[in-house]
Design an enzyme around this catalytic site. Structure first.
Site, short mmCIF file in Angstrom:
data_model
loop_
_atom_site.label_atom_id
_atom_site.label_comp_id
_atom_site.label_asym_id
_atom_site.label_seq_id
_atom_site.Cartn_x
_atom_site.Cartn_y
_atom_site.Cartn_z
CG HIS A 1 -2.04 0.98 1.16
ND1 HIS A 1 -3.36 0.60 1.21
CD2 HIS A 1 -2.05 2.33 1.01
CE1 HIS A 1 -4.13 1.68 1.13
NE2 HIS A 1 -3.35 2.74 1.00
CG HIS B 1 -1.62 6.20 -2.35
ND1 HIS B 1 -2.77 6.15 -3.09
CD2 HIS B 1 -1.92 5.65 -1.14
CE1 HIS B 1 -3.74 5.59 -2.37
NE2 HIS B 1 -3.24 5.27 -1.18
CG ASP C 1 -1.22 10.26 -5.95
OD1 ASP C 1 -1.02 9.17 -5.39
OD2 ASP C 1 -2.36 10.76 -6.08
N GLY D 1 -9.80 7.65 -2.17
CA GLY D 1 -10.43 8.97 -2.04
C GLY D 1 -11.29 9.02 -0.79
CG HIS E 1 -8.02 3.23 -0.01
ND1 HIS E 1 -7.47 2.81 -1.19
CD2 HIS E 1 -7.06 3.97 0.62
CE1 HIS E 1 -6.23 3.28 -1.29
NE2 HIS E 1 -5.95 3.97 -0.19
CD GLU F 1 -7.34 6.18 5.57
OE1 GLU F 1 -6.30 6.81 5.78
OE2 GLU F 1 -7.81 5.97 4.43
CG ASP G 1 -1.59 5.78 3.06
OD1 ASP G 1 -1.97 5.44 1.91
OD2 ASP G 1 -2.31 6.43 3.84
#
Length: 368
Positions: free
Chosen positions: A17, A19, A21, A178, A205, A208, A301
């Site tokens: 996991h 990202h 970006d 998102g 996701h 969370e 993350d």
């Protein structure tokens, strides 16, 4: 056994996991922003890096996500995407990561005219360049790409089709990400049906910013074979006795299902603290879940927003919670065996890279 940070960095690691970006180098953001005329909070790389961590530590997922306005802005050209992807691979390899699944949402990178496929092609080219550059430095790393759909948008079917179209070119799975509250997995139910019929794995996701309902839909509507975060599964667990030698807990039906089926939890300790999904590293449910027998993995993350690396996440678990080398090995093996690559490839990853590296204990640089 006390393990120092250098020994943990030398261990072969797996991150599921992470990202794309959320892992940019601050200096790269400054350079790319100048090329396109994007205004940043500061153009000093060190100050910008600190700003990202501070801004992401606001205490809510929604405010945390606002920091991506700047990273996404500089990832709108083929050159920018390739550079970010290449540097991400190099940074992960330098941290001892031997297998990483990098996720990103192509729909967020079409603001300057790129097609969805051009975005994917640019990122894959950057990954390939990074893997080759890492090999030239004597480091082995493999990247699997997760194509992500934004859960608040209505492009799930289109993005699922994009993922399937690239399944033979490095794309190994699908994800939705998102704002979680108000945008449950059922919003993209048709996309998940298409993926299931094509035998294509998905992670979601869930658990969370939203609770057990989100996790339940991820499992039973989306058919997720892993849970992105999943930290709030603890809301379906009652601790009966934590003082005796054996931890006593009562699990609800959902928690039982997740544990019984060993659905991996992609837990991200520092990020979960930043978004208030956990109070602190010491109080993070990851250790409780590990002790209860859940399939626990350790992840970064967003390395930029959390100012972190996988070495740092593991070091925090060691220093603040007492995780041992065996605990780190078990979490790494769980991650490797649940990667979205084929079983024979997982076997090679485990047998040729992970187990030999842990037998050496971080190249022997641990101290008793």
């Amino acid at each position: 056994m006390t393990i120092d940070e250098s020994a943990i960095r030398a261990l072969p690691k797996v991150v599921l996991h992470d990202h794309l970006d959320g892992g940019l180098r601050p200096a790269t953001i400054v350079e790319l922003a100048a090329q396109i005329g994007h205004t940043l909070p500061t153009t000093d790389p060190a100050e910008l890096g600190a700003w990202f961590v501070q801004a992401a530590s606001s205490g809510t997922l929604e405010l945390y996500l606002e920091t991506f306005d700047h990273t996404v802005a500089v990832m709108q050209t083929e050159e920018g995407l390739r550079r970010v992807a290449r540097e991400s691979v190099l940074d992960l390899a330098a941290d001892g990561v031997v297998y990483a699944e990098q996720r990103y949402a192509p729909e967020q990178h079409v603001q300057r005219g790129l097609s969805l496929q051009q975005v994917v092609d640019a990122v894959q080219a950057g990954f390939a360049e990074g893997v080759a550059a890492a090999a030239a430095q004597g480091r082995t790393i493999r990247i699997g790409t997760l194509i992500t759909a934004m859960r608040h948008a209505d492009r799930g079917d289109e993005i699922a089709a994009l993922a399937l179209a690239n399944r033979g070119d490095g794309v190994v799975g699908f994800d939705i990400a998102g704002a979680e509250n108000g945008f449950l997995p059922s919003r993209h139910a048709s996309a998940f049906r298409t993926l299931a019929q094509a035998f294509f794995p998905a992670t979601v996701h869930a658990g969370e910013a939203a609770g057990v309902d989100s996790i339940a839909e991820a499992v039973h509507v989306a058919g997720a074979t892993r849970l992105g975060h999943g930290v709030r599964i603890v809301e379906d667990i009652d601790i009966l006795d934590a003082d005796g030698e054996t931890l006593q807990a009562r699990l609800g039906d959902l928690a039982h299902w997740v544990r019984d089926h060993q659905i991996p939890l992609e837990l991200c300790p520092s990020s979960n603290v930043q978004t208030a999904a956990a109070a602190s590293i010491a109080e993070h449910p990851i250790t409780l879940l590990k002790e209860l027998g859940f399939a626990v993995t350790v992840n970064t993350d967003n390395r930029l927003q959390s100012g972190t690396t996988l070495t740092r996440e593991m070091s925090l678990l060691h220093t603040e919670v007492g995780w041992t080398l065996d605990d780190l090995r078990d979490a790494t093996l769980t991650a490797a065996w649940n990667a979205f690559i084929h079983h024979d490839e997982r076997e090679r990853l485990v047998d040729e890279l992970i187990l030999p590296g842990f037998r050496q204990g971080g190249n022997g640089r641990h101290r008793a």
